[in-house]
Design a protein around this motif. Sequence first.
Motif, mmCIF file in Angstrom:
data_model
loop_
_atom_site.group_PDB
_atom_site.id
_atom_site.type_symbol
_atom_site.label_atom_id
_atom_site.label_comp_id
_atom_site.label_asym_id
_atom_site.label_seq_id
_atom_site.Cartn_x
_atom_site.Cartn_y
_atom_site.Cartn_z
ATOM 1 N N ASP A 47 13.828 -32.242 -9.499
ATOM 2 C CA ASP A 47 12.473 -32.091 -8.993
ATOM 3 C C ASP A 47 11.677 -33.347 -9.269
ATOM 4 O OD1 ASP A 47 10.215 -31.067 -7.911
ATOM 5 O OD2 ASP A 47 9.794 -29.675 -9.551
ATOM 6 N N THR A 48 11.030 -33.853 -8.223
ATOM 7 C CA THR A 48 10.218 -35.059 -8.339
ATOM 8 C C THR A 48 9.040 -34.826 -9.285
ATOM 9 O OG1 THR A 48 9.173 -34.248 -6.322
ATOM 10 C CG2 THR A 48 10.808 -35.972 -6.087
ATOM 11 N N THR A 257 8.674 -32.415 -2.485
ATOM 12 C CA THR A 257 9.427 -31.198 -2.800
ATOM 13 C C THR A 257 8.554 -29.951 -2.664
ATOM 14 O OG1 THR A 257 9.023 -31.871 -5.085
ATOM 15 C CG2 THR A 257 11.235 -32.183 -4.259
ATOM 16 N N GLY A 258 7.261 -30.076 -2.952
ATOM 17 C CA GLY A 258 6.346 -28.949 -2.803
ATOM 18 C C GLY A 258 5.596 -28.948 -1.480
ATOM 19 N N VAL A 259 5.484 -30.115 -0.865
ATOM 20 C CA VAL A 259 4.745 -30.223 0.408
ATOM 21 C C VAL A 259 5.573 -29.687 1.562
ATOM 22 C CG1 VAL A 259 3.781 -31.883 2.068
ATOM 23 C CG2 VAL A 259 3.280 -32.125 -0.376
ATOM 24 N N ARG A 260 6.884 -29.822 1.475
ATOM 25 C CA ARG A 260 7.841 -29.271 2.440
ATOM 26 C C ARG A 260 7.799 -30.000 3.781
ATOM 27 N NH1 ARG A 260 10.974 -28.411 -0.291
ATOM 28 N NH2 ARG A 260 12.148 -27.418 1.349
ATOM 29 N N SER A 294 4.136 -27.047 8.479
ATOM 30 C CA SER A 294 2.673 -27.055 8.381
ATOM 31 C C SER A 294 2.113 -28.336 9.003
ATOM 32 C CB SER A 294 2.260 -26.973 6.914
ATOM 33 O OG SER A 294 0.862 -27.191 6.803
ATOM 34 N N ILE A 296 -0.466 -29.829 8.215
ATOM 35 C CA ILE A 296 -0.964 -30.719 7.154
ATOM 36 C C ILE A 296 0.197 -31.522 6.570
ATOM 37 C CG2 ILE A 296 -2.130 -30.782 4.919
ATOM 38 C CD1 ILE A 296 -3.610 -28.207 5.802
ATOM 39 N N SER A 297 1.328 -30.880 6.366
ATOM 40 C CA SER A 297 2.513 -31.604 5.898
ATOM 41 C C SER A 297 2.932 -32.655 6.925
ATOM 42 C CB SER A 297 3.678 -30.634 5.657
ATOM 43 O OG SER A 297 3.303 -29.605 4.768
ATOM 44 N N SER B 74 2.594 -31.435 -8.456
ATOM 45 C CA SER B 74 3.649 -30.445 -8.673
ATOM 46 C C SER B 74 4.705 -30.629 -7.612
ATOM 47 C CB SER B 74 3.077 -29.025 -8.627
ATOM 48 O OG SER B 74 2.540 -28.756 -7.353
ATOM 49 N N ALA B 293 6.563 -21.801 0.518
ATOM 50 C CA ALA B 293 5.576 -22.346 1.451
ATOM 51 C C ALA B 293 4.994 -23.616 0.853
ATOM 52 C CB ALA B 293 4.481 -21.320 1.708
ATOM 53 N N SER B 294 4.475 -24.472 1.698
ATOM 54 C CA SER B 294 3.834 -25.699 1.226
ATOM 55 C C SER B 294 2.783 -25.370 0.172
ATOM 56 C CB SER B 294 3.165 -26.422 2.393
ATOM 57 O OG SER B 294 2.358 -27.475 1.912
ATOM 58 N N THR B 295 2.784 -26.137 -0.913
ATOM 59 C CA THR B 295 1.794 -25.883 -1.974
ATOM 60 C C THR B 295 0.372 -26.041 -1.443
ATOM 61 O OG1 THR B 295 2.068 -28.182 -2.635
ATOM 62 C CG2 THR B 295 3.229 -26.545 -3.926
ATOM 63 N N ILE B 296 0.190 -26.912 -0.461
ATOM 64 C CA ILE B 296 -1.154 -27.114 0.100
ATOM 65 C C ILE B 296 -1.579 -25.868 0.880
ATOM 66 C CG2 ILE B 296 -2.541 -28.555 1.639
ATOM 67 C CD1 ILE B 296 -0.663 -30.903 0.867
ATOM 68 N N SER B 297 -0.655 -25.316 1.656
ATOM 69 C CA SER B 297 -0.953 -24.067 2.369
ATOM 70 C C SER B 297 -1.256 -22.955 1.367
ATOM 71 C CB SER B 297 0.232 -23.663 3.246
ATOM 72 O OG SER B 297 0.586 -24.707 4.133
#
Lengths: 408, 408
Positions: A47-48, A257-260, A294, A296-297, B74, B293-297
């Motif tokens: 994980d980054t 990794t979390g933004v997807r 998403s 946004i991503s 994160s 899901a995207s952490t931002i979402s």
Amino acid sequence: AYTTKVSRNANIAKLQAGYLFPEIARRRAAHLLKHPDAKIISLGIGDTTEPIPEVITNAMAERAHALSTVDGYSGYGAEQGEKKLRAAIAATYYADLGIDETDIFVSDGAKCDISRLQVLFGSKVKIAVQDPSYPAYVDSSVIMGQTDLYQQDVQKYGNIEYMRCSPENGFFPDLSKVPRTDIIFFCSPNNPTGAAASRDQLTQLVKFAKDNGSIIVYDSAYAMYISDDSPKSIFEIPGAKEVALETASFSKYAGFTGVRLGWTVVPKELLFSDGHPVAKDFNRIVCTSFNGASTISQAGGLGCLSPEGLKAMQDVVGFYKENTKIIVDTFESLGFNVYGAKNAPYVWVHFPDRNSWDVFAEILEKANVVTTPGSGFGPGGEGFVRVSAFGHRENIIEAARRLKQLYK
Amino acid sequence: AYTTKVSRNANIAKLQAGYLFPEIARRRAAHLLKHPDAKIISLGIGDTTEPIPEVITNAMAERAHALSTVDGYSGYGAEQGEKKLRAAIAATYYADLGIDETDIFVSDGAKCDISRLQVLFGSKVKIAVQDPSYPAYVDSSVIMGQTDLYQQDVQKYGNIEYMRCSPENGFFPDLSKVPRTDIIFFCSPNNPTGAAASRDQLTQLVKFAKDNGSIIVYDSAYAMYISDDSPKSIFEIPGAKEVALETASFSKYAGFTGVRLGWTVVPKELLFSDGHPVAKDFNRIVCTSFNGASTISQAGGLGCLSPEGLKAMQDVVGFYKENTKIIVDTFESLGFNVYGAKNAPYVWVHFPDRNSWDVFAEILEKANVVTTPGSGFGPGGEGFVRVSAFGHRENIIEAARRLKQLYK
């Protein structure tokens, strides 16, 4: 208790224990419960850890704010991704390789695409994987019903071809001994061994697929970590477009990794035996099972591929590569044989004749460092642990200190 | 041209034409090519049009910026979603219904979860769907190999139970005539008919499932549009936790069609015939095929569920409900029988004895308004079109004017 009359899916029942990484998280949590004060350093899951460069997060924040305006609002996007992002991916990573923006399917990550690809192929195909390899290939194959039961004696599922990759063969399978399969999952630079296949090796692989009429699912999620002249895409190999598709990700370049956000390239030239384009069916899967990444991503993806974004991603990759060097130096100074690392953020450390879950437990208990046991990636990983180079510098240095203490 | 020797997945070959909404987009584009100056108004796909309230986008922008900080960064989150968001969903929508935060799986949308649920159930189950219904249920079933071939004469796939929902039965199936299936997809308020099942009807449905040992996949994506006392969750019905799971989404409440955020509730009480919890296998699917899901979402989801966010979502829903009223009044003033609308953002307009694709084409060609042909939702939708209430007010008013012109 009341039970329904719906039978449990027999394919899921074939799976062994939990998916590898949640299982490691579980063991880490159990360790922490026993030793609440332990200062655990995780070099496990890959994980980054480093902040995302601002040029990229600014692009995402800007898009988020725009969604509150009449002109900037957008709802459903194209399931395949925004045209501008598809074009930027094609131009950045596939210029002069004959890959068009319409060959690019933007996604929420490589792992998600691997499962969608398995749904595309269906239950009747047989797959080959590098052994060891990223466990999602095998597990998704089991779930789709492509395999027979797990065989405890050999630690393999029936009806999967495990292509052994070891120090003896330079981590490239001896293709003369590999029987034909429909699908060949091939990850380079490899997770977990860190080995990047050379141009000559990939040329052999493409020829092997072409001779057998197989489809290569090429996972290039770590391509930006390549330091030597190994190809960064399978499409650098002439003829690959007729036998390969490629999945990739922003996760390990931009800390997504979390933004997807990832993508899969399915060339128009890739055809099923009846001449039907694979891309056409993949498009149907994407439209039916997915609604696009998403927005946004995707704005973040465009930020990544701007000139400043590309430079910033290089810096992130460079930082993790320096971590890799610290870990390599540590294990080498202790007399271990260490592989990978040069072209990947993973160090593959040999513990000959030892059970890799035992080594995992030893390092966790005695050094409070989480690694990943090699056997979690297949029987060919037995006797190794994977050490991930994702971590803050001070943690990498501290982990190195503890490992030196443990194995001095 | 070179073809591989990999057979095309026979299940995907069973699918008819494109997935409904991309097909509509294709026809719209073709119309625009023929009439480049046409001012098309889309009341077709059900895509939200109004800006996302700032309290929500601010939360997302803030999270995006935080990802550029050491403390706020994160990486991989829990595949099941952030604990805080799961808890907020449980508290907001399932208080006093015995649903725990650990029963909530956060996702990138209901459509994506429907496909993951099909992978969970596997190829051996038989499903029932409302007829008409959201096409993703049937198409994902076909892809998973649960069905036989498409039968052109009846416009149905073999081995799916189509539960007819029509004005004659108040859009609730006559369960005494429905044979047992393993899975029952049930959407309320329904897409496309807009009908919300009453408490009494849902009590019948739960009893029907319990008698048969079936699992209900309850799609409550439009629950916030309910104006009367129809239940907003299947878990309002006593005993539902033993026979139902529920999928939901922020898409139509907060305009998250592009942001991608939803959730699925799988109660611990829901068991396969061998006593194995369905939630345990769904968790395995989520961990293997999805990375959260995207952490931002997800930050946006927390914004939605704040007191200000909930109020703002109510306003968005209220706005679309006013649109619905304009559309209903328009068609009723023209003498059409109109259904749904009261508890949903969809108006289900009856064109008796007409082919619904013909009506779709007529409205597109003569009024430059995109609708959705009812037969795209199943044979029970023939003779209807669905008119979506998602649109800017001036477009809704202009579409109403054109429709009055066309059908006066």
